[in-house]
Design a protein around this motif. Sequence first.
Motif, PDB file in Angstrom:
ATOM      1  N   TYR A  59     127.595  73.433  -1.479  1.00  0.00           N
ATOM      2  CA  TYR A  59     127.281  72.283  -0.622  1.00  0.00           C
ATOM      3  C   TYR A  59     126.291  71.330  -1.265  1.00  0.00           C
ATOM      4  CZ  TYR A  59     126.727  69.734   3.755  1.00  0.00           C
ATOM      5  OH  TYR A  59     126.731  68.761   4.712  1.00  0.00           O
ATOM      6  N   LYS A 169     137.047  71.191  10.601  1.00  0.00           N
ATOM      7  CA  LYS A 169     136.772  71.078   9.175  1.00  0.00           C
ATOM      8  C   LYS A 169     138.092  70.842   8.456  1.00  0.00           C
ATOM      9  CE  LYS A 169     132.371  71.814   8.642  1.00  0.00           C
ATOM     10  NZ  LYS A 169     131.536  70.839   7.932  1.00  0.00           N
ATOM     11  N   GLU A 224     133.607  62.405   9.864  1.00  0.00           N
ATOM     12  CA  GLU A 224     132.386  62.717   9.104  1.00  0.00           C
ATOM     13  C   GLU A 224     132.671  62.776   7.606  1.00  0.00           C
ATOM     14  OE1 GLU A 224     130.288  65.901  10.935  1.00  0.00           O
ATOM     15  OE2 GLU A 224     129.047  66.332   9.178  1.00  0.00           O
ATOM     16  N   ASP A 249     127.103  62.074   6.377  1.00  0.00           N
ATOM     17  CA  ASP A 249     126.378  63.354   6.307  1.00  0.00           C
ATOM     18  C   ASP A 249     125.816  63.547   4.900  1.00  0.00           C
ATOM     19  OD1 ASP A 249     125.311  65.842   6.557  1.00  0.00           O
ATOM     20  OD2 ASP A 249     127.179  66.919   6.913  1.00  0.00           O
ATOM     21  N   THR A 301     123.494  70.463  11.389  1.00  0.00           N
ATOM     22  CA  THR A 301     123.044  71.799  10.978  1.00  0.00           C
ATOM     23  C   THR A 301     123.509  72.121   9.562  1.00  0.00           C
ATOM     24  OG1 THR A 301     123.125  74.162  11.540  1.00  0.00           O
ATOM     25  CG2 THR A 301     125.125  72.946  11.954  1.00  0.00           C
ATOM     26  N   GLU A 327     124.995  69.773  16.773  1.00  0.00           N
ATOM     27  CA  GLU A 327     125.886  70.890  16.401  1.00  0.00           C
ATOM     28  C   GLU A 327     125.026  72.117  16.081  1.00  0.00           C
ATOM     29  OE1 GLU A 327     127.972  69.406  12.901  1.00  0.00           O
ATOM     30  OE2 GLU A 327     126.183  69.604  11.662  1.00  0.00           O
ATOM     31  N   PHE A 329     124.778  75.136  16.556  1.00  0.00           N
ATOM     32  CA  PHE A 329     125.420  76.388  16.986  1.00  0.00           C
ATOM     33  C   PHE A 329     125.268  77.509  15.962  1.00  0.00           C
ATOM     34  CE2 PHE A 329     128.571  74.114  14.478  1.00  0.00           C
ATOM     35  CZ  PHE A 329     129.034  75.116  13.645  1.00  0.00           C
TER      36      PHE A 329
HETATM   37  O1  LIG Z   1     128.347  69.394   8.491  1.00  0.00           O
HETATM   38  C1  LIG Z   1     128.500  70.114   7.537  1.00  0.00           C
HETATM   39  O2  LIG Z   1     128.954  69.592   6.543  1.00  0.00           O
HETATM   40  C2  LIG Z   1     128.092  71.553   7.487  1.00  0.00           C
HETATM   41  C3  LIG Z   1     128.186  72.374   8.683  1.00  0.00           C
HETATM   42  C4  LIG Z   1     127.927  71.841   9.986  1.00  0.00           C
HETATM   43  C5  LIG Z   1     128.759  72.419  10.863  1.00  0.00           C
HETATM   44  C6  LIG Z   1     129.645  73.227  10.140  1.00  0.00           C
HETATM   45  O3  LIG Z   1     130.561  73.915  10.563  1.00  0.00           O
HETATM   46  O4  LIG Z   1     129.358  73.123   8.819  1.00  0.00           O
END
Ligand SMILES: O=C(O)C[C@H]1C=CC(=O)O1
Length: 374
Positions: A59, A169, A224, A249, A301, A327, A329
């Motif tokens: 990431y 995703k 996103e 993001d 998150t 988010e 969670f």
């Molecule tokens: O947003 C992201 O890229 C990372 C992260 C946030 C929620 C999720 O499932 O992954």
Amino acid sequence: MSDILIKDIETLLVDLPTIRAHKLSMTTMACQTMVIIRLRLSDGTEGIGEASTIGGLAYGPESPEGIKQTIDGYLAPLLIAQPSHNLNALRARLDHQARGNSFAKSGLETALLDAEGKRRGLSVAELLGGARCHHLPVLWTLASGDTQKDIDEAFQRFEEHRHCDFKLKIGANSVDQDVRHVGAIKAALGDRASVRVDVNQAWDEATAARGIDALEAAGIDLVEQPVPAREYAGLTRLAQRFVVPMLADEAVHDARDGFTLAAGGFGDAFALKIAKAGGPRSVLELAHVARAAGVSLYGGTMLEGSIGTAAALHAWATLGELTWGTEMFGPLLLKDDIVVEPLNYHDFGVDLPSGPGLGVRLDEDKLNHYRRRD
Ligand SMILES: O=C(O)C[C@H]1C=CC(=O)O1
Ligand SMILES: [Mn+2]
């Protein structure tokens, strides 16, 4: 002026399995590795913090193992024997002598706020100026990699009153496959849920234009990070071209990034994350730049456990209502927890933990069980 000093900083790697595989465009997670920080003051107070990322180095440029070494070898020695009460001075000291490393600094800033909050009998939100809300909405990410499983999971979460907003995703498969997957989930959920997508930088601009056109037609509410983090001009063109808003993001870490994007004509939305900005106090600088520029906000998150999630909640609570909610969670994606009392998720959201500092306490047995021994 207080004469309480920072006495000792300990870092631990903690591996917690996820409840199911979590599939993103760049990695599939089966476990989350957290760097847990224990920062002790000369009066015996302990502050706790967390620095977490996703998928090792998949990431971002800081890995859990790297974060631990950075703190142990470089950042902790800058803080030891310093007075604990002046966070501004401590942050300036870290930023002056160590560039970047915002994830590591976020964990330390969290631990400093927790320690000072406990010492003064104030919550982290109070140290940051005060909470404007005590229950925050929380979205759920559907990322099992299977369309029908995602639909079943969404209905389950909705019926339990856990979540009514969902993020999908995408980006690991072809655009056509992704569009079919998203369209099927949105059609199954209908108007009862907000459905958004996170592409995690997987598309180039032309692919993004084709994908977003179809996603907009399918009724998706937010897109996103469709293009690579540093393609500011491309992201801005997509934001101006489509009605469905773009959520920056990976492109927006701190106040400087936020200012550059807004000054370049980006006006849609930013995902705030304490890890990207360097902590619960630092992330508010970005939030304030965004508000001044008319950019809407989302509480993001890095799939932190309860400690990092609580830290972010204290920051988001000071901002009042966020246009796109949060988010937060992360703890619900993990099979177990290392705090004594888990966060309270109910009515499509989570309560801001109460009590001094972060309002969460380490469970020593669980910590001992899940910590990495090397
Ligand atoms: O947003 C992201 O890229 C990372 C992260 C946030 C929620 C999720 O499932 O992954
Ligand atoms: Mn994202």
